[in-house]
Enzyme design. Sequence first.
Site, PDB file in Angstrom:
ATOM      1  CB  ILE B 119      -0.953   0.029   1.226  1.00 47.77           C
ATOM      2  CG1 ILE B 119      -0.170  -0.034   2.533  1.00 47.77           C
ATOM      3  CG2 ILE B 119      -1.976  -1.103   1.139  1.00 47.77           C
ATOM      4  CD1 ILE B 119      -1.039   0.109   3.780  1.00 47.77           C
ATOM      5  N   PRO B 120       0.350   2.388  -0.439  1.00 46.20           N
ATOM      6  CG  PRO B 120      -1.031   4.085  -1.234  1.00 46.20           C
ATOM      7  CD  PRO B 120      -1.012   2.629  -0.890  1.00 46.20           C
ATOM      8  CB  CYS B 121       0.616   5.100   3.807  1.00 45.15           C
ATOM      9  SG  CYS B 121      -0.744   3.972   4.033  1.00 45.15           S
ATOM     10  CG  ASP B 122       4.696  -0.669   4.302  1.00 38.06           C
ATOM     11  OD1 ASP B 122       4.208  -1.191   5.323  1.00 38.06           O
ATOM     12  OD2 ASP B 122       5.893  -0.827   3.959  1.00 38.06           O
ATOM     13  CD1 TRP B 139      -5.868   5.943  -0.375  1.00 34.42           C
ATOM     14  CD2 TRP B 139      -5.867   6.165   1.847  1.00 34.42           C
ATOM     15  NE1 TRP B 139      -7.173   5.896   0.053  1.00 34.42           N
ATOM     16  CE2 TRP B 139      -7.201   6.024   1.417  1.00 34.42           C
ATOM     17  CE3 TRP B 139      -5.614   6.331   3.204  1.00 34.42           C
ATOM     18  CZ2 TRP B 139      -8.280   6.042   2.291  1.00 34.42           C
ATOM     19  CZ3 TRP B 139      -6.689   6.355   4.089  1.00 34.42           C
ATOM     20  CH2 TRP B 139      -8.003   6.205   3.625  1.00 34.42           C
TER      21      TRP B 139
END
Lengths: 149, 166
Positions: B119-122, B139
């Site tokens: 996911i793009p916030c990891d 995100w």
Amino acid sequence: MEIFLVIGRETRLIVVDEGDLVEVLLEGCEPDAEVWLEETDEPLGRKITVVEAGIKHRGKVHVSRCRHIEVAVRYNGEDKRRSFRPATPIARVYQWAAGPEGFDLPAAERPKHTLLIGEVEPDPGDHVGSFAVDCAVLFSLVPKQRFEG
Amino acid sequence: MSEQIQAPDERIFRVHVAGAAFQIGVEAGRWRLVSTAWPYALIAIGAAVRSNGPEEFYLRFELTNYPADAPTATPVEAPTDTPWDPAACALLPAERRPKGQRVGMAFRTNWEDGRTLYIPCDRIAIPGHEGWTIQGRAWAWDPSKDITLYLRLVHQMLNDEDYEGV
């Protein structure tokens, strides 16, 4: 007791006494601001206690000077409009926007879309009044972002 | 008696966890902090009811240099040890991971050996996936964000209609 106080996009966790009046929650707010419980048609009276007003420990209330929020939702270049009370959850606004009175998305498509404002995807439990400026707000109805590739 | 001095990243994390944005999610049953052993934190995230799914999934966050650097999280088995030992956490096996279009991709096991959410916030997933933030920045992580951005996205996926259980 603790209360989640929603003012605009900010949520504060504050501590009050059960005998405090509702007007305590409005300290520092605009003079015409009111306190709203979720999904209610009228603001709370200022001169009753928070307990008399039905506010629960760790309950969520909304502060707004708007009695209605004029909501517009844009989808494929078309706008639909409707007003909501300020403490209406975004989930209800989405239900309307995607449903038969809104853009009437096919049932299979409804879970795949969401509301967006700027770069923010509001949570279903957020209040519509949190995103309003001058008692109005414009959302986009967009497909939920997929993370692939 | 000596008092343990917290590093800035841990101090900020604890402030965020005590704050309204995190606590309102706790109150709604969306997530809860299970344990902390810095720089790790174990957080349980609530999932929609499915006949073949658990009530919660557990993520072991690694939070070094939070929030300047994004968090990274590993899906793990429910903890059984007291006190919690982050090094002893067992990776959640493929057969017990959430299935569904969006959430299945996030919890995929064929990337980074399933040790990171896609996911793009990891922190681990961001490099090489700049296209995600071109599509939309809702995100995307930046240092003004807090742990609830990550939790909101995972909770949303675990409560989407296309979440099928495990």
